[in-house]
Write an enzyme that holds these catalytic residues in place. Structure first.
Site, PDB file in Angstrom:
ATOM      1  N   GLU A  47      25.453 -68.495  69.099  1.00  0.00           N
ATOM      2  CA  GLU A  47      26.573 -68.261  70.024  1.00  0.00           C
ATOM      3  C   GLU A  47      27.070 -66.827  69.916  1.00  0.00           C
ATOM      4  OE1 GLU A  47      26.951 -70.140  72.697  1.00  0.00           O
ATOM      5  OE2 GLU A  47      27.375 -71.846  71.387  1.00  0.00           O
ATOM      6  N   THR A  49      25.391 -64.345  70.595  1.00  0.00           N
ATOM      7  CA  THR A  49      24.275 -63.542  70.092  1.00  0.00           C
ATOM      8  C   THR A  49      23.509 -62.891  71.239  1.00  0.00           C
ATOM      9  OG1 THR A  49      22.956 -65.540  70.158  1.00  0.00           O
ATOM     10  CG2 THR A  49      23.900 -64.945  68.018  1.00  0.00           C
ATOM     11  N   SER A  81      31.503 -76.134  99.910  1.00  0.00           N
ATOM     12  CA  SER A  81      31.182 -76.948  98.741  1.00  0.00           C
ATOM     13  C   SER A  81      31.866 -78.300  98.818  1.00  0.00           C
ATOM     14  CB  SER A  81      31.654 -76.237  97.467  1.00  0.00           C
ATOM     15  OG  SER A  81      33.037 -76.452  97.296  1.00  0.00           O
ATOM     16  N   GLY A 140      34.216 -74.857  84.713  1.00  0.00           N
ATOM     17  CA  GLY A 140      35.067 -74.204  83.714  1.00  0.00           C
ATOM     18  C   GLY A 140      35.073 -74.910  82.375  1.00  0.00           C
ATOM     19  N   GLY A 142      32.604 -74.504  79.961  1.00  0.00           N
ATOM     20  CA  GLY A 142      31.746 -73.861  78.964  1.00  0.00           C
ATOM     21  C   GLY A 142      30.348 -74.442  78.937  1.00  0.00           C
ATOM     22  N   SER A 145      28.520 -74.084  84.367  1.00  0.00           N
ATOM     23  CA  SER A 145      28.555 -74.534  85.761  1.00  0.00           C
ATOM     24  C   SER A 145      28.203 -73.364  86.685  1.00  0.00           C
ATOM     25  CB  SER A 145      29.933 -75.094  86.107  1.00  0.00           C
ATOM     26  OG  SER A 145      30.940 -74.172  85.765  1.00  0.00           O
ATOM     27  N   ASP A 195      22.683 -68.404  79.547  1.00  0.00           N
ATOM     28  CA  ASP A 195      22.892 -69.564  80.416  1.00  0.00           C
ATOM     29  C   ASP A 195      21.846 -69.623  81.535  1.00  0.00           C
ATOM     30  OD1 ASP A 195      25.130 -69.494  78.853  1.00  0.00           O
ATOM     31  OD2 ASP A 195      26.462 -68.812  80.437  1.00  0.00           O
TER      32      ASP A 195
HETATM   33  C1  GLA Z   1      28.923 -67.654  77.694  1.00  0.00           C
HETATM   34  C2  GLA Z   1      28.048 -66.552  78.278  1.00  0.00           C
HETATM   35  C3  GLA Z   1      26.713 -66.440  77.552  1.00  0.00           C
HETATM   36  C4  GLA Z   1      26.903 -66.373  76.051  1.00  0.00           C
HETATM   37  C5  GLA Z   1      27.863 -67.452  75.571  1.00  0.00           C
HETATM   38  C6  GLA Z   1      28.204 -67.317  74.113  1.00  0.00           C
HETATM   39  O1  GLA Z   1      28.319 -68.884  77.935  1.00  0.00           O
HETATM   40  O2  GLA Z   1      27.808 -66.813  79.643  1.00  0.00           O
HETATM   41  O3  GLA Z   1      26.021 -65.323  78.045  1.00  0.00           O
HETATM   42  O4  GLA Z   1      27.339 -65.090  75.654  1.00  0.00           O
HETATM   43  O5  GLA Z   1      29.075 -67.445  76.297  1.00  0.00           O
HETATM   44  O6  GLA Z   1      27.078 -67.566  73.326  1.00  0.00           O
END
Ligand code: GLA
Length: 410
Positions: A47, A49, A81, A140, A142, A145, A195
């Site tokens: 995370e 990273t 949407s 929203g 984490g 989405s 992501d």
């Molecule tokens: C969010 C960001 C990713 C990553 C994470 C933390 O999800 O979109 O790029 O930096 O936080 O690991």
């Protein structure tokens, strides 16, 4: 008091396709050319990273965003949407990036941004499109989405405009780059790319070991069911955002530390050189940030090593659980991106016998994951819901995270 846990189900391909298809007929009065879908993600470990050039280990969730697309004869992007139903029109010949005077806000910027980023890479001009989106990925939370949204439209644009990128790894890296640029330059969230890689390049039954410096990947088998385990995702419903300044501040701290240490990215600091590097940093805040990043990359490498190339016994998962716990502690104490809700999930999960638990994604709200015996998932979820009730937090929601497919035609 007993509090029943509330679960969020994934949508089947039929359900999602039907939903966005009907919305297109109902709101825009048109028939879609096709429907594409892309998953949200849960990061197992690694995370904060990605923007340091390190390793991350996400899985694709079964929860996906869906986009119905229809090619138009002009250069207008018409968007709506399932959540908002307003129809927004954007002239493709009039780009509106985040650093310009006519910046677009909200979810439409992610979609328009992908088109703009593809065109700015020389793929185009693309046709105007009608686009209807809806999503089973909680917004929203984490769980990416926004990447799910970017990536379902990216694979859709690719097909309707015959770009030929979605079919192989090299092309998917181009789509990934366009989705990242959409998020960074159009939506104005300076995120690191993990992501989008997960949404476009993960594989069912596997975790994706991503080298964020080279974009190299390795598919790591991650069959929890065979070991009698499950990965429970807990959306705390505490507001999470990647563009409210906190995320950018962490990224700026890392860049400052890298400058002082004379490296391009913190991945270049080897774990055995950590103490020497820390001694060269003038501020405690920077020392903490660097300690998190360097130890987290090492934990990610060790997790992948544990999962790869040996029988996945319970002992292996226990060791993985310890690494999850250490990751959360580091994100809480050194990187300072957790919040009371995330810490309560993790403490409760550990107290109720989870093998390991940690926040996942950007933090400051959002979601956590717990690795748990399959037969104890219900008890754990109820226990977390009860702990939230005791603390006066909003009720959380739970998702069961089976590693799923990347973005494709639905
Ligand atoms: C969010 C960001 C990713 C990553 C994470 C933390 O999800 O979109 O790029 O930096 O936080 O690991």
């Amino acid at each position: 008091m007993t509090v029943a846990a509330e679960y969020r189900d994934a949508w089947s391909a039929e359900f999602g396709t039907d939903r966005v298809g009907s919305l297109m007929r109902e709101i825009l009065g048109e028939e879609p050319d096709g429907v594409w879908s892309a998953p949200g993600r849960a990061n197992l470990i690694g995370e904060h990273t990605d923007y340091n050039g390190g390793l991350a280990l996400p899985i694709a969730l079964p929860h996906r965003a869906f986009a119905a697309l229809r090619v138009r004869p002009d250069r207008v992007l018409r968007l709506t949407s399932g959540q908002e139903r307003d129809v927004v029109e954007i002239d493709l010949d009039h780009p509106r990036p985040a650093d310009g005077p006519e910046r677009i806000h909200g979810w439409t910027s992610y979609v328009a941004g992908v088109l703009w980023a593809l065109e700015s890479r020389g793929y185009g001009p693309l046709p105007g499109l009608d686009v209807v989106v809806d999503s089973a990925v909680p917004l929203g939370s984490g769980l990416s989405s926004s990447a799910a949204l970017e990536c379902c439209v990216a694979v859709g644009f690719d097909e309707v405009a015959h770009l030929g990128l979605g079919g192989d790894e090299e092309g998917r890296i181009v789509l990934q780059g366009a989705a990242i640029e959409a998020e960074n330059r159009y939506a104005g969230a300076n995120t690191g790319g993990m992501d989008q890689a997960a949404s476009l390049r993960a594989r069912a039954g596997h975790a994706l070991l991503l080298d964020c410096r080279t974009q190299g990947i390795r598919q790591i088998p991650f069959d929890l069911a065979a070991s009698g385990l499950e990965l429970l995702v807990v959306n705390t419903r505490a507001k999470h955002s990647n563009n409210d300044g906190q995320y950018a501040q962490r990224r700026a701290d890392c860049e400052e530390a890298a400058r002082i240490l004379g490296v391009d990215m913190l991945v270049e600091v080897a774990p055995q050189d950590l103490d020497a590097a820390l001694a060269r940093l003038p501020e405690e805040r920077l020392r903490e940030r660097v300690r998190h990043v360097v130890t987290e990359i090492d934990r990610t490498r060790r997790t992948a090593d544990l999962l790869e190339g040996q029988e996945l016994s319970r002992e292996v998962f226990e060791q993985v659980g310890h690494l999850f716990n250490a990751s959360h502690n580091s994100l809480r104490d050194d990187y300072e991106v957790t919040c009371p809700e995330l810490d309560v999930v993790v403490d409760t999960a550990r107290g109720l016998g989870a093998l390991g638990a940690r926040m996942t994604g950007g933090g400051f709200g959002g979601s956590a994951i717990a690795l748990v015996d399959a037969e104890r998932v219900g008890e754990l979820a109820d226990g977390i819901a009860a702990a939230f009730d005791d603390h006066g937090f909003r009720s959380p929601e739970f998702l069961v995270a089976l590693p799923s497919d990347p973005a494709h035609r639905a």
